[in-house]
Structures are given as structure tokens and as C-alpha cells.
Design a protein around this motif. Structure first.
Motif, PDB file in Angstrom:
ATOM      1  N   UNK A  14      -4.695 -33.082  42.709  1.00 39.13           N
ATOM      2  CA  UNK A  14      -4.082 -32.865  44.018  1.00 39.13           C
ATOM      3  C   UNK A  14      -3.285 -31.564  44.058  1.00 39.13           C
ATOM      4  N   UNK A  15      -2.571 -31.266  42.936  1.00 37.35           N
ATOM      5  CA  UNK A  15      -1.793 -30.013  42.883  1.00 37.35           C
ATOM      6  C   UNK A  15      -2.707 -28.803  42.992  1.00 37.35           C
ATOM      7  N   UNK A  16      -3.767 -28.810  42.206  1.00 36.13           N
ATOM      8  CA  UNK A  16      -4.724 -27.694  42.272  1.00 36.13           C
ATOM      9  C   UNK A  16      -5.342 -27.594  43.665  1.00 36.13           C
ATOM     10  N   UNK A  17      -5.638 -28.747  44.241  1.00 36.52           N
ATOM     11  CA  UNK A  17      -6.242 -28.783  45.570  1.00 36.52           C
ATOM     12  C   UNK A  17      -5.287 -28.196  46.614  1.00 36.52           C
ATOM     13  N   UNK A  18      -4.031 -28.606  46.523  1.00 33.70           N
ATOM     14  CA  UNK A  18      -3.039 -28.098  47.493  1.00 33.70           C
ATOM     15  C   UNK A  18      -2.829 -26.590  47.355  1.00 33.70           C
ATOM     16  N   UNK A  19      -2.823 -26.073  46.113  1.00 37.27           N
ATOM     17  CA  UNK A  19      -2.684 -24.628  45.913  1.00 37.27           C
ATOM     18  C   UNK A  19      -3.833 -23.875  46.570  1.00 37.27           C
ATOM     19  N   UNK A  20      -5.037 -24.347  46.332  1.00 35.51           N
ATOM     20  CA  UNK A  20      -6.202 -23.691  46.948  1.00 35.51           C
ATOM     21  C   UNK A  20      -6.149 -23.823  48.467  1.00 35.51           C
ATOM     22  N   UNK A  21      -5.668 -24.950  48.946  1.00 35.72           N
ATOM     23  CA  UNK A  21      -5.588 -25.165  50.389  1.00 35.72           C
ATOM     24  C   UNK A  21      -4.537 -24.247  51.027  1.00 35.72           C
ATOM     25  N   UNK A  22      -3.371 -24.093  50.324  1.00 34.21           N
ATOM     26  CA  UNK A  22      -2.339 -23.189  50.848  1.00 34.21           C
ATOM     27  C   UNK A  22      -2.834 -21.751  50.902  1.00 34.21           C
ATOM     28  N   UNK A  23      -3.569 -21.323  49.881  1.00 31.76           N
ATOM     29  CA  UNK A  23      -4.127 -19.967  49.903  1.00 31.76           C
ATOM     30  C   UNK A  23      -5.025 -19.776  51.111  1.00 31.76           C
ATOM     31  N   UNK A  24      -5.838 -20.785  51.387  1.00 30.41           N
ATOM     32  CA  UNK A  24      -6.734 -20.690  52.546  1.00 30.41           C
ATOM     33  C   UNK A  24      -5.932 -20.601  53.839  1.00 30.41           C
ATOM     34  N   UNK A  25      -4.906 -21.456  53.982  1.00 30.36           N
ATOM     35  CA  UNK A  25      -4.109 -21.459  55.212  1.00 30.36           C
ATOM     36  C   UNK A  25      -3.346 -20.142  55.385  1.00 30.36           C
ATOM     37  N   UNK A  26      -2.734 -19.626  54.274  1.00 28.15           N
ATOM     38  CA  UNK A  26      -1.993 -18.354  54.357  1.00 28.15           C
ATOM     39  C   UNK A  26      -2.914 -17.209  54.732  1.00 28.15           C
ATOM     40  N   UNK A  27      -4.047 -17.119  54.074  1.00 27.56           N
ATOM     41  CA  UNK A  27      -4.995 -16.043  54.384  1.00 27.56           C
ATOM     42  C   UNK A  27      -5.507 -16.143  55.816  1.00 27.56           C
ATOM     43  N   UNK A  28      -5.659 -17.393  56.286  1.00 28.39           N
ATOM     44  CA  UNK A  28      -6.148 -17.556  57.659  1.00 28.39           C
ATOM     45  C   UNK A  28      -5.096 -17.094  58.672  1.00 28.39           C
ATOM     46  N   UNK A  29      -3.779 -17.427  58.408  1.00 31.01           N
ATOM     47  CA  UNK A  29      -2.710 -17.000  59.323  1.00 31.01           C
ATOM     48  C   UNK A  29      -2.604 -15.470  59.372  1.00 31.01           C
ATOM     49  N   UNK A  30      -2.619 -14.836  58.174  1.00 32.84           N
ATOM     50  CA  UNK A  30      -2.535 -13.367  58.148  1.00 32.84           C
ATOM     51  C   UNK A  30      -3.729 -12.754  58.863  1.00 32.84           C
ATOM     52  N   UNK A  31      -4.894 -13.317  58.610  1.00 32.72           N
ATOM     53  CA  UNK A  31      -6.104 -12.796  59.252  1.00 32.72           C
ATOM     54  C   UNK A  31      -6.029 -12.937  60.766  1.00 32.72           C
ATOM     55  N   UNK A  32      -5.557 -14.105  61.248  1.00 28.72           N
ATOM     56  CA  UNK A  32      -5.450 -14.317  62.695  1.00 28.72           C
ATOM     57  C   UNK A  32      -4.440 -13.363  63.325  1.00 28.72           C
ATOM     58  N   UNK A  33      -3.305 -13.130  62.613  1.00 25.50           N
ATOM     59  CA  UNK A  33      -2.286 -12.199  63.145  1.00 25.50           C
ATOM     60  C   UNK A  33      -2.844 -10.791  63.281  1.00 25.50           C
ATOM     61  N   UNK A  34      -3.461 -10.296  62.226  1.00 24.53           N
ATOM     62  CA  UNK A  34      -4.025  -8.939  62.283  1.00 24.53           C
ATOM     63  C   UNK A  34      -5.165  -8.851  63.284  1.00 24.53           C
ATOM     64  N   UNK A  35      -5.938  -9.944  63.427  1.00 24.91           N
ATOM     65  CA  UNK A  35      -7.036  -9.932  64.398  1.00 24.91           C
ATOM     66  C   UNK A  35      -6.507  -9.813  65.817  1.00 24.91           C
ATOM     67  N   UNK A  36      -5.408 -10.554  66.131  1.00 27.50           N
ATOM     68  CA  UNK A  36      -4.821 -10.464  67.478  1.00 27.50           C
ATOM     69  C   UNK A  36      -4.223  -9.086  67.729  1.00 27.50           C
ATOM     70  N   UNK A  37      -3.529  -8.489  66.702  1.00 25.55           N
ATOM     71  CA  UNK A  37      -2.976  -7.143  66.872  1.00 25.55           C
ATOM     72  C   UNK A  37      -4.087  -6.115  67.076  1.00 25.55           C
ATOM     73  N   UNK A  38      -5.163  -6.305  66.346  1.00 23.24           N
ATOM     74  CA  UNK A  38      -6.285  -5.371  66.489  1.00 23.24           C
ATOM     75  C   UNK A  38      -6.881  -5.441  67.880  1.00 23.24           C
ATOM     76  N   UNK A  39      -7.004  -6.658  68.411  1.00 21.89           N
ATOM     77  CA  UNK A  39      -7.543  -6.806  69.759  1.00 21.89           C
ATOM     78  C   UNK A  39      -6.601  -6.202  70.791  1.00 21.89           C
ATOM     79  N   UNK A  40      -5.266  -6.425  70.606  1.00 22.41           N
ATOM     80  CA  UNK A  40      -4.284  -5.840  71.525  1.00 22.41           C
ATOM     81  C   UNK A  40      -4.350  -4.316  71.513  1.00 22.41           C
ATOM     82  N   UNK A  41      -4.449  -3.763  70.310  1.00 26.28           N
ATOM     83  CA  UNK A  41      -4.511  -2.308  70.189  1.00 26.28           C
ATOM     84  C   UNK A  41      -5.754  -1.747  70.853  1.00 26.28           C
ATOM     85  N   UNK A  42      -6.884  -2.435  70.695  1.00 28.74           N
ATOM     86  CA  UNK A  42      -8.126  -1.969  71.326  1.00 28.74           C
ATOM     87  C   UNK A  42      -8.024  -2.016  72.839  1.00 28.74           C
TER      88      UNK A  42
END
Length: 733
Positions: free
Chosen positions: A390-418
Motif C-alpha cells: 500500500x505504501x509503494x502504491x500510494x507513493x506511485x499514486x501521489x507522483x501521478x496526482x502531482x504530475x497531473x496537477x502541474x501538467x494541468x496548471x501549465x496547460x491552462x497557462x499555455x492556453x491563456x497565453x495563446x
């Protein structure tokens, strides 16, 4: 008493102010001449100045920029700070903006910016043409074309920035941009162009920042997408490897099982402990002592034993009740006792059965405890394995969630800039554009002329007062008495003559010099009155330095005294004699030196002036050792003999600062008259001469102020000198 002191102080202050006013009044024509010339010069220069016009444009620099979408995070602006506005003001005044305006308006061709040859430059060029060995090539000729253009641009920048002024309006977001030029239209054009160039530069800068932000966001977005995909792939691979479906649910079930087994184990262990304690008691008392075993709390607490004992108690109570009614052999008693024996037998039987069954129960419970402990350990190991997964699973899951949030933030800024990349809202705008002024801002000709008049007047008056303060000469009776601490004997006025004309030797007797004659008489009277306690036979006349008029004073004093008695005038200046020349006495005429040496008699040496009835003893032959001659006993004897023949003896001596002759003669005189040239001799020189006379033990009668200009009369009018002269002239008329 205090009132009198205040009155005195006020009077002295009033006198000081009056003296300053009189100093200025004496120099009124010089002051007026200087002021008029300075004002005329300022007027001529002012009217030759080229009129300069100043046009002003007003910009509003917004504290919060107009924007379609929030971009503060991208731009990094903090326009609420005071430093932001100060920076913008400096940007407006920067060389880069000035260069753009100069190039855009081609100001290098405008007369205001065309360099005019200076006087030094023209002189330098002329000298190069006249003097052949001077280098004819200028240092500017050694520069390349680009360097010359850059140097020219730097000159234009200096002139441009000297005419530009950027002034923020206090407590607002407004700034005034002003430009000065001889061309009123150019002044307005430049002021407006500076604002336009600044606004354009701000828009370009913002667009550049937006483009840079968009490029950076796109690059970073690609990296984040790859990073997100990798983290999701790792999570899925872990699930497949571990065969995980619902790891949170499995972990919950295992937790429940652990809790249930733990609770069962606790209960069974408690029962085991209880059985073990009973078994120990039975082992101590043995199996045959049934009665003793029946009294044990562990046995009596058993339900079966309690039920049987309760039945025994009931039967015993029944037997007791029947024994009170029936005898021992009554059937009911026999029946009741038989029932009691049967019940007790059953109790013993039950106790024995219970004792024999306790060991079996203990063995069973022990086996149950071991089984539960084994199951609990297996479940715990299973739980630890699940927890690790479960610990290993949660670590991998947190990495996915963090990367997804950063990706979504930069994607929205990129769209705004365009979407907003072509948004061109300016951070500044014109509130008022500059217009061509009708009237020049400078020079203010009237103000300059008025200021020139005031400044020149103040300067002239100030310099006049400063020169008067710095002038440590003697100018009046007040100066004589305050600065030298000597008595004022008289004032001999300055007689205005032509350049070639000299004061007549008999001016005292001439009606054309009435004021001069009256001044000498006043001096004579003052001398005689102040020296009444002394036998005023021998009077020495000296001064601090040559050309102060001591010889003239000696001659006229002698002539005035000759009117009331016999007087001898002696020329004791054996170094530079002048009395003989003034009276036209021949150079070969024997005089004082001959008389002292004894080569001539008194009769042979003295000359009589018939007009003034004055006896004159010239210097005679100039000796090589005048000081030794005057210091000899022969001079004292000669002077004593002359005292017997004349009422008064006037001795003209050399200046005190030049030689020591006058100091020697002053010792043998009854009084010394010190001659000071008005507004010429410095106080320091006078005090030095007076001090030398005091050191020689001479008696100083006082000071005569000679060659005094009547037009400069100030304090002395208070003492009656000039009023008296005017009165005498009126009477003679």
C-alpha cells in the motif's frame, strides 16, 4: 538704572545704523553708477537671448495594468511599489528613448541641436593656421565614421536631455513630460513623441514577455507530459505485478480479522488462567478430600455446584422443619433424611466429576490459545505485506496526482497565453497632450532686469559696507579716539588743486584758503588749551610714514603760532629735508647740522620769513650720521639755547616707521603732534608709531587728521568742526 542702560544700548545701536547709512550715502553715486551699468548690461544680454518655449504632456502610468487574464505570475510585475514608478520615470528619461526621438524627428538638423563654433574653437583654428608647427589635424579626424557618429549622437543626447524634464505629480499616477525649444511647435512635438515612444516600448516589452512565456510554457509542457505518462505507467505496472484490485479494502478486512482474533485470544487466555489456578489448588489438596474441594471458591463458583448446593440447602431446611414436628423414626423424617443423603451424594459426585473435567478443559483451552496465537501471527505478517504494498502504491499514486496537477496548471497557462498573445493594453496613456505654447517660458525679461537691478544694488551696497569694514584707516575723530586711544587735536581739510598746482607755502595767510586757515587755527587753539599744564616750548611733529603731510602741518602750525609770539621752525629731517625747498632757501644755507657741529652760529643759520614773521632753521648740510648727530649732547645744548630765544620751537622730524630720528628728538620735546593722513594711514601703523614714541618716554599731545575730505564728513559734524568753518566763512563774507 536698568532703563538708562537700555536707553544707552539703543542709542549706540542707532548710531551704528546711522554710520552704515552714511557710508552708503557717501558712495551713492558709485553705487548708482554700478547699478545702472549692471542693469543696462543685463537688459542688453536679456534682449539678445533667444526666446525659449516649454510644452508639457501629461501621462497616466497605471498602478494596475489592464488585462484580459491574470498574468502577474508570468510577468513578475509589482506595480504597487513606489520603486515601480521611479523606474518608469527613469525609463522615460533614458538614453534609449532619447535616441529614438532624436532619430524619429531628425533633430540633428534642427538649429537648436546644431553645434555652433565656440570662441575657443575659433581661436584654436586661427592659431593652427597662423602657427605652422602646431598640428593641423584635429583629434576628431582620427576617429572612424561610426565613432564620429556616436560622438555626434552623444552631443545630441546631452543637449536633448538638458532640455527635457520629467516631473511626477505628487500623490498621483500622473507625470509631466516637458521639453524646451526655441521652436514652439517642436517643443510640443517632442513632448508628445517622448510619451508615444514610451507607450510603444511598454507594449513591445509586454508582447515580448508574453511570447517568451508562451515559448517557455510549451517547452515545459512537453517535459511535464512525458513525466506524467511515466508515472502513470509505473503505477499500472505495480498493480499488475502485485495483482492489486482494491488494496484499501483488503487492508481493512485484514485489520478487522486481527481485531477479532485478538479479542478471542484475550478471552481464551483469561479462561486458561482461571483453569490453571483451579488445577493448582486441586493439586495441593488432593482428589479425595471432597468436602475441602467443595469449599474452594473456584469449585463453588461453578454453576452446577451452585445448583446442587442450593438443592442441598433446601433439603436440609426441609429436614430441619420436619424434625420439629416428627420424630426420628417418622416415615417423613426417614424419607427426608434419605433425600438429603441422596442430594449430598449427588453433590460429591458432581464435585468429583468437575475436578476430573477441569484438566481436560485446561488442555482444550491451551490448544485453543496456541491456535489463536498462530492465526494472529499469520494475519499480522499478511498485514505487513499488504501495508508495504500500500505504501509503494500510494507513493506511485501521489507522483501521478502531482504530475497531473502541474501538467494541468501549465496547460491552462499555455492556453491563456495563446488566447491573449495579441492583447496590447498599454500600461500608460496620455491624459493631456502637449500643445504649442503661445508665449515663451523664458527669458522673463522684466524679471531678469528687476533681479539684475536688485542684485547689483545689494552687491554694490554690500561691497561698499565690506570695504568700509575692511578699511582700517582713520577717517574721523571717532576713529582717532576709538582706534588709537589718542586725543584729537584738529582736522586739516583737503585742499583741492589742479595736478600741476601745489599748496602755496603761505596758504594759511591767504584769504583764498579760509577753511584751511580756520582749521589750522582750531588745531593751534586745541593744542594750546590741552597743553596748558605743560611749558609748551618745543613741539615735535611726526607721522607714521612719508607723504602724510607732517611738513605742511609743521609749517602751518608754526605760522599760526607766529601770530601770537616768536616761533622757530626747525627742519630736523636730516635725511630728506624739505622745508628749505618750500621756502626757497638755498642749499648752501647753513642749518641745524652746522649749528650742532658748531661750524656756524645761530644768527648765521636762522632765516627769517618776512610775510609770516617766522624764523626758519633748515637742515643744513646733510650729514652721514644723522642719528648720532641728533643723539649727541651738542644737539641738546643747541636746543636749550634756542629755547631761550623763542617762545615756541616747531621741529619737523622724519616718520617714526622709517627711522629712529623722531624718537630721539621726541625725548627732548615738551609735546609731540602726530600727523595722520585721513582715509589713508592704517591704524596698525599709527599704533605702532605711537607705541614707539611711548617707549622713548615722549609726551604725545594728540593726533592731527590731515587732508580730510569735507564731502565725507560723518561723525565729526557732531563735534562742530565743519559747522564752525561754515560759520566763519559766512562772517568773513
Amino acid at each position: 538704572m536698568e532703563k538708562n542702560n537700555n536707553t544707552t544700548n539703543n542709542y549706540e545701536q542707532e548710531i551704528d545704523v546711522l554710520a552704515l547709512f552714511k557710508v552708503v550715502f557717501r558712495a551713492k553715486w558709485r553705487i548708482l553708477t554700478f547699478v545702472v551699468l549692471a542693469t543696462l548690461l543685463a537688459g542688453m544680454v536679456t534682449f539678445k537671448l533667444t526666446p525659449q518655449y516649454i510644452a508639457t504632456a501629461t501621462l497616466l502610468i497605471e498602478a494596475e495594468q489592464a488585462k484580459a487574464v491574470s498574468f502577474e505570475e508570468i510577468y513578475g510585475l509589482n506595480s504597487n511599489q513606489k520603486e515601480y514608478y521611479l523606474t518608469q520615470f527613469e525609463v522615460i528619461k533614458s538614453d534609449s528613448k532619447a535616441r529614438e526621438v532624436i532619430t524619429k524627428l531628425n533633430l540633428s538638423e534642427h538649429p537648436d541641436f546644431i553645434s555652433k563654433p565656440s570662441l575657443i574653437g575659433e581661436l584654436k583654428s586661427y592659431l593652427k593656421g597662423v602657427i605652422p608647427f602646431l598640428p593641423t589635424q584635429d583629434s576628431d579626424d582620427l576617429l572612424s565614421l561610426e565613432e564620429q557618429q556616436e560622438q555626434r549622437m552623444l552631443e545630441l543626447l546631452d543637449k536633448f536631455k538638458s532640455r527635457l524634464s520629467v516631473n511626477p505629480i505628487n500623490k498621483t499616477q500622473l507625470v509631466n513630460i516637458s521639453f524646451e525649444s526655441s521652436d514652439r511647435r517642436l517643443a510640443a512635438l517632442v513632448a508628445n513623441t517622448i510619451g508615444e515612444v514610451y507607450i510603444e516600448s511598454q507594449i513591445k516589452a509586454k508582447l515580448g514577455i508574453t511570447q517568451q512565456a508562451s515559448s517557455w510554457l510549451n517547452t515545459r509542457l512537453s517535459q511535464l507530459r512525458i513525466q506524467l505518462d511515466n508515472s502513470e505507467a509505473k503505477l499500472q505496472q505495480f498493480r499488475e505485478q502485485q495483482g492489486l484490485v482494491d488494496i484499501e479494502g483488503i487492508a481493512g478486512l485484514v485489520t478487522q480479522e486481527i481485531e477479532q482474533i485478538s479479542s478471542q485470544l484475550v478471552a481464551v487466555r483469561a479462561e486458561k488462567n482461571k483453569l490453571q489456578s483451579i488445577s493448582r489448588v486441586i493439586s495441593e489438596y488432593g482428589d479425595l478430600d471432597v468436602e475441602l474441594l467443595g469449599n474452594m471458591p473456584e469449585i463453588t463458583s461453578h454453576k452446577v455446584i451452585q445448583d446442587v448446593k442450593r438443592e442441598v440447602i433446601l433439603v436440609e431446611r426441609k429436614v430441619s422443619d420436619l424434625s420439629e414436628v416428627y420424630g426420628e423414626k417418622h416415615p417423613k423424617m426417614i424419607s427426608a433424611k434419605a433425600e438429603l443423603a441422596a442430594v449430598k451424594l449427588n453433590l460429591n459426585k458432581q464435585i468429583k466429576g468437575l475436578v476430573s473435567g477441569i484438566q481436560k478443559e485446561l488442555n482444550r483451552v491451551s490448544r485453543t490459545v496456541l491456535a489463536l496465537e498462530r492465526d494472529l501471527n499469520e494475519i499480522r505478517n499478511k498485514y505487513q505485506d499488504i501495508t508495504s504494498k500500500e505504501t509503494t502504491y500510494n507513493q506511485l499514486k501521489r507522483d501521478v496526482e502531482t504530475n497531473r496537477k502541474i501538467f494541468d496548471t501549465f496547460l491552462s497557462r499555455s492556453k491563456e497565453t495563446e488566447v491573449t498573445s495579441d492583447f496590447t493594453a498599454a500600461t500608460a496613456r496620455f491624459t493631456d497632450r502637449a500643445y504649442a505654447p503661445k508665449l515663451p517660458a523664458k527669458p522673463n525679461k522684466k524679471l531678469i532686469i528687476i533681479l539684475a537691478f536688485i542684485v547689483s544694488l545689494v552687491f554694490a551696497v554690500g561691497m561698499c559696507l565690506i570695504f568700509d569694514v575692511l578699511n582700517d584707516t582713520v577717517k574721523s575723530k571717532f576713529d582717532v579716539e576709538s582706534k588709537t586711544s589718542q586725543r584729537m587735536l584738529g582736522i586739516i581739510p583737503f585742499v583741492k588743486l589742479s595736478r600741476k598746482e601745489k599748496l602755496p607755502i603761505h596758504a594759511y595767510l591767504d584769504d583764498n584758503f579760509k577753511k584751511f586757515s580756520e582749521a589750522v587755527r582750531t588745531f593751534r587753539t586745541s593744542l594750546l588749551i590741552t597743553q596748558t599744564e605743560r611749558d609748551l616750548k618745543v613741539i615735535t611733529v611726526t607721522s607714521s610714514s612719508p607723504s602724510e603731510g607732517k611738513t605742511t602741518t609743521s609749517i602751518n602750525l608754526a605760522m599760526s603760532l607766529a601770530q601770537v609770539g616768536s616761533v622757530l621752525l626747525i627742519d630736523a629731517d636730516l635725511r630728506k629735508p624739505s622745508i628749505g625747498k618750500r621756502f626757497d632757501i638755498p642749499a648752501f644755507q647753513p642749518g641745524l647740522s652746522n649749528l650742532i657741529v658748531g661750524t656756524k652760529t645761530i644768527t648765521e643759520c636762522i632765516v627769517k620769513d618776512e610775510l609770516s614773521k617766522l624764523s626758519i632753521l633748515s637742515s643744513g648740510q646733510v650729514p652721514s650720521n644723522p642719528l648720532e648727530l641728533l643723539s649727541s649732547d651738542d644737539f641738546i645744548q643747541t636746543l636749550d639755547e634756542l629755547k631761550t630765544r623763542f617762545d615756541h620751537i616747531i621741529i619737523d622730524t622724519p616718520p617714526t616707521q622709517a627711522v629712529s630720528d623722531s624718537l630721539v628728538i621726541a625725548k627732548y620735546s615738551d609735546s609731540v603732534v602726530y600727523v595722520v593722513k585721513a582715509d589713508s594711514t592704517r591704524v596698525k601703523a599709527i599704533n605702532a608709531g605711537v607705541e614707539r614714541l611711548f617707549e622713548s618716554k615722549a609726551h604725545i599731545a594728540g593726533i592731527v587728521l590731515n587732508q580730510f575730505d569735507m564731502r565725507k564728513a560723518t561723525e565729526d559734524q557732531e563735534y562742530g568742526y565743519y559747522d564752525y568753518h561754515d560759520y566763519t566763512d559766512t562772517q568773513n563774507a
